[in-house]
Design a protein around this motif. Structure first.
Motif, PDB file in Angstrom:
ATOM      1  N   GLY A 243       1.031  -0.871   0.374  1.00  0.00           N
ATOM      2  CA  GLY A 243       0.030  -0.044  -0.046  1.00  0.00           C
ATOM      3  C   GLY A 243       0.954   1.137  -0.127  1.00  0.00           C
ATOM      4  O   GLY A 243       0.239   2.706   0.365  1.00  0.00           O
ATOM      5  N   GLY A 244       2.291   1.337  -0.601  1.00  0.00           N
ATOM      6  CA  GLY A 244       3.137   2.872  -0.652  1.00  0.00           C
ATOM      7  C   GLY A 244       3.647   2.789   0.252  1.00  0.00           C
ATOM      8  O   GLY A 244       4.543   3.890   0.686  1.00  0.00           O
ATOM      9  N   LYS A 245       3.302   1.365   1.345  1.00  0.00           N
ATOM     10  CA  LYS A 245       4.359   1.207   2.601  1.00  0.00           C
ATOM     11  C   LYS A 245       5.856   0.096   2.412  1.00  0.00           C
ATOM     12  O   LYS A 245       5.103  -0.769   1.830  1.00  0.00           O
ATOM     13  CB  LYS A 245       4.670   1.744   3.459  1.00  0.00           C
ATOM     14  CG  LYS A 245       3.370   3.017   3.765  1.00  0.00           C
ATOM     15  CD  LYS A 245       2.842   2.687   5.095  1.00  0.00           C
ATOM     16  CE  LYS A 245       1.241   3.901   5.643  1.00  0.00           C
ATOM     17  NZ  LYS A 245       0.272   4.660   4.573  1.00  0.00           N
ATOM     18  N   LEU A 246       7.006   1.326   3.116  1.00  0.00           N
ATOM     19  CA  LEU A 246       8.409  -0.298   2.682  1.00  0.00           C
ATOM     20  C   LEU A 246       8.242  -0.752   4.127  1.00  0.00           C
ATOM     21  O   LEU A 246       7.922  -0.668   4.940  1.00  0.00           O
ATOM     22  CB  LEU A 246       9.154   0.010   1.854  1.00  0.00           C
ATOM     23  CG  LEU A 246       9.644   1.191   0.377  1.00  0.00           C
ATOM     24  CD1 LEU A 246      10.892   1.273   0.361  1.00  0.00           C
ATOM     25  CD2 LEU A 246       9.057  -0.573  -0.139  1.00  0.00           C
ATOM     26  N   PHE A 247       8.046  -2.396   3.639  1.00  0.00           N
ATOM     27  CA  PHE A 247       8.482  -3.150   5.206  1.00  0.00           C
ATOM     28  C   PHE A 247      10.081  -4.053   4.794  1.00  0.00           C
ATOM     29  O   PHE A 247      10.056  -4.622   3.489  1.00  0.00           O
ATOM     30  CB  PHE A 247       7.367  -4.345   4.875  1.00  0.00           C
ATOM     31  CG  PHE A 247       6.235  -3.074   5.602  1.00  0.00           C
ATOM     32  CD1 PHE A 247       5.619  -3.129   7.587  1.00  0.00           C
ATOM     33  CD2 PHE A 247       5.574  -3.049   5.067  1.00  0.00           C
ATOM     34  CE1 PHE A 247       5.180  -2.182   7.293  1.00  0.00           C
ATOM     35  CE2 PHE A 247       4.423  -1.975   5.190  1.00  0.00           C
ATOM     36  CZ  PHE A 247       4.162  -1.776   6.644  1.00  0.00           C
ATOM     37  N   ILE A 248      10.857  -4.592   5.415  1.00  0.00           N
ATOM     38  CA  ILE A 248      11.598  -5.212   4.710  1.00  0.00           C
ATOM     39  C   ILE A 248      11.739  -6.658   6.554  1.00  0.00           C
ATOM     40  O   ILE A 248      11.073  -6.408   7.338  1.00  0.00           O
ATOM     41  CB  ILE A 248      12.766  -4.644   5.641  1.00  0.00           C
ATOM     42  CG1 ILE A 248      14.100  -5.002   5.042  1.00  0.00           C
ATOM     43  CG2 ILE A 248      13.510  -3.815   6.917  1.00  0.00           C
ATOM     44  CD1 ILE A 248      15.671  -4.685   5.574  1.00  0.00           C
ATOM     45  N   THR A 249      12.084  -7.824   5.765  1.00  0.00           N
ATOM     46  CA  THR A 249      12.218  -8.901   6.662  1.00  0.00           C
ATOM     47  C   THR A 249      13.040  -9.678   6.647  1.00  0.00           C
ATOM     48  O   THR A 249      13.391  -9.846   5.604  1.00  0.00           O
ATOM     49  CB  THR A 249      11.122  -9.939   5.989  1.00  0.00           C
ATOM     50  OG1 THR A 249       9.541  -8.775   5.736  1.00  0.00           O
ATOM     51  CG2 THR A 249      10.571 -11.193   6.954  1.00  0.00           C
ATOM     52  N   ASP A 250      13.737 -10.208   7.874  1.00  0.00           N
ATOM     53  CA  ASP A 250      15.087 -10.859   7.507  1.00  0.00           C
ATOM     54  C   ASP A 250      14.924 -11.832   7.694  1.00  0.00           C
ATOM     55  O   ASP A 250      14.362 -12.895   8.276  1.00  0.00           O
ATOM     56  CB  ASP A 250      15.759 -10.389   9.292  1.00  0.00           C
ATOM     57  CG  ASP A 250      17.407 -10.968   9.760  1.00  0.00           C
ATOM     58  OD1 ASP A 250      17.720 -12.208   8.451  1.00  0.00           O
ATOM     59  OD2 ASP A 250      17.779 -11.106  10.187  1.00  0.00           O
ATOM     60  N   LEU A 251      14.962 -12.969   6.548  1.00  0.00           N
ATOM     61  CA  LEU A 251      15.087 -14.197   6.317  1.00  0.00           C
ATOM     62  C   LEU A 251      16.008 -15.271   6.921  1.00  0.00           C
ATOM     63  O   LEU A 251      16.019 -16.347   7.314  1.00  0.00           O
ATOM     64  CB  LEU A 251      14.737 -13.965   5.385  1.00  0.00           C
ATOM     65  CG  LEU A 251      14.171 -13.529   4.229  1.00  0.00           C
ATOM     66  CD1 LEU A 251      14.316 -13.704   2.830  1.00  0.00           C
ATOM     67  CD2 LEU A 251      12.677 -13.696   4.805  1.00  0.00           C
ATOM     68  N   GLY A 252      16.186 -15.110   8.197  1.00  0.00           N
ATOM     69  CA  GLY A 252      16.446 -16.392   9.645  1.00  0.00           C
ATOM     70  C   GLY A 252      18.010 -15.608   8.684  1.00  0.00           C
ATOM     71  O   GLY A 252      18.915 -17.152   8.868  1.00  0.00           O
ATOM     72  N   SER A 253      18.885 -14.477   8.510  1.00  0.00           N
ATOM     73  CA  SER A 253      19.882 -14.244   8.275  1.00  0.00           C
ATOM     74  C   SER A 253      21.149 -14.782   9.839  1.00  0.00           C
ATOM     75  O   SER A 253      20.668 -13.960  10.205  1.00  0.00           O
ATOM     76  CB  SER A 253      20.351 -13.574   7.714  1.00  0.00           C
ATOM     77  OG  SER A 253      20.158 -12.579   8.531  1.00  0.00           O
ATOM     78  N   MET A 254      21.999 -15.273   8.688  1.00  0.00           N
ATOM     79  CA  MET A 254      22.959 -15.134   9.727  1.00  0.00           C
ATOM     80  C   MET A 254      23.760 -14.129  10.107  1.00  0.00           C
ATOM     81  O   MET A 254      23.769 -13.807  11.541  1.00  0.00           O
ATOM     82  CB  MET A 254      24.155 -15.827   9.182  1.00  0.00           C
ATOM     83  CG  MET A 254      25.710 -16.085  10.195  1.00  0.00           C
ATOM     84  SD  MET A 254      25.213 -17.063  11.471  1.00  0.00           S
ATOM     85  CE  MET A 254      25.900 -18.429  11.511  1.00  0.00           C
TER      86      MET A 254
END
Length: 194
Positions: free
Chosen positions: A50-61
């Motif tokens: 909806g025009g807003k950015l989100f970031i998700t850590d995919l279980g990175s080291m």
């Protein structure tokens, strides 16, 4: 959507992507591939909701950091423009949404050409924090500062003139009361026999 990455080794990379959500990592299975040992195979996910950015850590080291604080893995986190973003080998990321609206995520020591408005600077954010702002935000912020400075100067001048006026009124009142009291005093014996 155009992305400009600055890596920790000083290298810069540009990507264009037309998906509202995409993964970043060193594996060829990621939508954006950054072949660097500091990156996990699928390091993180960026979504435009909806025009807003989100970031998700995919279980990175090595994790994903916003303002030098590691975000929780597998939890979509708002990506506001004024917070520093770093993950794996990525030192900074600039996202151009191609609709005259920009979102930036950068370390604080970099000189940015766009800044958040006063309302966002107060950190009054909900879980759906605003991540996109107009290009003219910096100009608006400068205008707000100029207007605030004018108002402060105007208020200080008004306070000075008010204090000066009150001092004048108090002085006139003091002398008027003193004159009245002098008239009401009884005559001294010397004054009676003159």
């Amino acid at each position: 959507m155009r992305l400009h990455f600055k890596l920790i080794n000083g290298e810069e990379q540009d990507f264009t992507i037309d998906k509202p959500s995409f993964t970043i990592g060193r594996s060829s299975q990621a939508d954006i591939v950054i072949p660097h040992d500091g990156m996990s195979r699928k390091h993180c996910l960026i979504e435009n909701v909806g025009g807003k950015l989100f970031i998700t850590d995919l279980g990175s080291m090595n994790g994903v950091y916003l303002d030098d604080k590691r975000i929780q893995a597998d939890t979509p986190t708002p990506l506001p423009i004024y917070l520093n973003l770093s993950f794996g080998a990525v030192q900074s990321l600039q996202i151009d949404m191609e609709d005259s609206t920009r979102a930036y995520a950068r370390p604080s020591n970099l000189n940015a050409n766009t800044s958040a408005p006063e309302a966002l600077a107060e950190h009054n954010l909900t879980s759906t924090a605003t991540a996109l702002l107009p290009k003219k935000t910096k100009k608006a912020k400068v205008e707000i500062k100029k207007e605030t400075k004018k108002n402060v100067n105007f208020n200080m001048k008004n306070m000075f003139f008010l204090a000066l006026t009150l001092t004048f009124i108090a002085t006139v009142a003091f002398w008027a009361v003193r004159e009245k009291m002098a008239e009401d005093e009884p005559l001294t014996p010397e004054e009676m026999y003159e």
